[in-house]
Enzyme design. Structure first.
Site, short mmCIF file in Angstrom:
data_model
loop_
_atom_site.label_atom_id
_atom_site.label_comp_id
_atom_site.label_asym_id
_atom_site.label_seq_id
_atom_site.Cartn_x
_atom_site.Cartn_y
_atom_site.Cartn_z
N GLU A 180 -8.43 3.29 0.35
CA GLU A 180 -7.90 3.01 -0.91
C GLU A 180 -6.47 4.08 -0.90
OE1 GLU A 180 -9.55 1.34 -1.88
OE2 GLU A 180 -11.60 1.12 -1.63
N CYS A 228 -4.47 6.80 -9.52
CA CYS A 228 -3.88 5.96 -8.48
C CYS A 228 -3.69 4.19 -9.16
CB CYS A 228 -4.64 5.62 -7.11
SG CYS A 228 -6.26 4.95 -7.36
#
Length: 482
Positions: A226, A260
């Site tokens: 990720e 993110c």
């Protein structure tokens, strides 16, 4: 000095050996009980939920101390609540997902039965970053436990106070051979990524992700990465600038942009920058009338990250960018490691701020005339973790979605998809590989084992050599015809 270095080295070596011992212990424990029942898994999730609720205030305080200041509500809503909701979601659905999946049997294999069973993988390694240390450690843990696995969690060294608390809290409800928390940095982090897990999930930067994947490959450990990247936001000319600004305030300033999936840079219709900045300023001033001592406005995590952001600003201005800072009381912020919401105009793609993920409350703005130019700009770059499009016209939104790639496509929202339990989360290309959350979280941490059973009647012998029997001619004429 030599004796001190030797002492530190021994401490690191001891910690690394301890990790190997914990992994061996967890693998032994898994082999003793390889298929926990749905009730056992739900009980584990319930215990996890209870300990999160018990320590929610302590968690928020520990994370705030690691940051210097982190808004308590951002931790409770964005991390604790999201994890609690996920435990409910997986508890509700995992029994259904655990059921074998019936599959069809081909003509030449009858009579037979075929199905897929979903086995736990074994021991899952979880490497969590500092920006959402609870959500990005416990979130994967929830998926791992729902799928029946054991887990070892590596907490970032930048989250030292939180890491110590999580280690204490989880030890109250889980034995170390089921769930363990590892703290420390440097050699310990590197050694963790080299452990022979049954699967490894890493959340962090693309560069570190490459290093982790390389380390995992030594043991052929499958990975979920990720990562991040530069997630663009686009406002259509017919979209209300006020509405777009309000929605982007939430997406960009939550956790001071240290997310993110935060919108990284912005495309506005030609001539709309001043109006957008004015609307954005009004929302910021209402939400954060002051910044310096405002507990609701989060600090940058550490000096290294703060200097990185300042370096981006210095490079951009040196190359002609214009800075628009929104600091309602014109406060000095550097000594509290806070960065005011900041826009950059006159930005060019070769500036450092456009070469790297920003991870802070700074937003470069580009103006555009044609939406296809925007699409080309995005498609010429690595595929982002998220892409946000602001426009209430469904056909135009569908056009943009179909002509771009991203881990997530958000229409008139930013950031909040991460907390949607039933949606998979993950990137594509340079922004990551593999998914978790939703059903994908269960199946991503399970082994989809194909199963096939033949009865006493063994018909396959009829088509074995020699290959000149009548059955072969029938097969060719019926099954291989055009």
């Amino acid at each position: 000095m030599n004796s001190l270095n030797k002492s530190l080295s021994n401490t690191g070596s001891d910690k690394i050996q301890e990790m190997h011992d914990i992994l061996a212990e967890q693998k032994r424990a898994y082999r003793r009980h390889q298929l926990p029942t749905a009730a056992e898994r739900i009980d584990r999730l319930t215990n996890l939920r209870e300990v999160l609720l018990k320590y929610q205030d302590d968690i928020a305080e520990a994370i705030s101390q690691d940051y210097g200041n982190r808004a308590v509500a951002e931790t409770k809503i964005g991390e604790v609540l999201t994890c609690v909701e996920q435990t409910h979601y997986y508890s509700k659905n995992l029994e259904k997902w655990m059921k074998p999946s019936k599959r069809q049997v081909g003509h030449i294999h009858h009579p037979a039965k075929a199905w897929v069973e979903y086995q736990p993988l074994g021991v899952i390694g979880i490497i969590a970053p500092w920006n959402y240390p609870l959500l990005l450690s416990v979130g994967p843990l929830i998926c791992a436990l729902a799928a029946g696995n054991h887990a070892m969690i590596k907490i970032s060294s930048s989250s030292a106070k939180f890491g110590a608390l999580l280690q204490k809290a989880l030890a109250e409800v889980f034995p170390s051979d089921l769930v363990s928390v590892i703290n420390g940095g440097g050699a310990i982090s590197d050694a963790f990524s080299h452990l022979a897990f049954d699967k490894l999930i890493f959340t962090g930067s693309t560069d570190v992700g490459k290093t982790v994947m390389r380390a995992a490959s030594e043991n052929l450990v499958p990975v979920i990465l990720e990562l991040g990247g530069k997630s663009p936001a686009i406002v259509h000319p017919e979209m209300s600038i006020k509405d777009a600004a309000q929605r982007l305030v939430a997406g960009k300033l939550w956790n001071a942009g240290q997310t993110c999936v935060a919108p990284d840079y912005l495309f506005l219709p030609r001539g709309k920058t001043a109006e957008f900045v004015q609307s954005f300023r009004r929302f910021v001033t209402h939400m954060y009338p002051t910044i310096r001592d405002n507990k609701d406005y989060t600090s940058i995590i550490n000096d290294k990250q703060y200097r990185r952001l300042q370096g981006y600003l210095e490079d951009a201005t040196a190359h002609g960018a214009q800075v628009i800072e929104i600091n309602p009381k014109h406060e000095t912020l550097h000594d509290v490691r806070k960065v005011a919401p900041t826009f950059l105009t006159n930005v060019t793609p070769d500036m450092q701020i456009m070469q790297n993920e920003i991870f802070g409350p700074i937003m470069p703005i580009f103006e555009y005339d044609n939406i296809d130019e925007v699409i080309d700009f995005i498609n010429d770059r690595p595929r982002p973790l998220a892409l946000y499009y602001f426009d209430f016209n469904k056909d135009r939104a569908e056009y943009l979605a179909q002509n771009t790639h991203s881990g997530h496509f958000g229409n008139n929202q930013a950031l909040t998809h991460v907390a949607q339990d039933d949606l998979p989360f993950g990137g594509v290309g340079a922004s990551g590989m593999g998914k978790y959350h939703g059903p994908e979280g269960f199946f991503g941490f399970s082994h989809e084992r194909s199963m096939m059973s033949k009865p006493k009647l063994y018909t396959f012998k009829m088509i074995l050599p020699p290959f000149n029997k009548p059955i072969h001619k029938i097969m060719y004429k019926t099954l291989l015809r055009r």
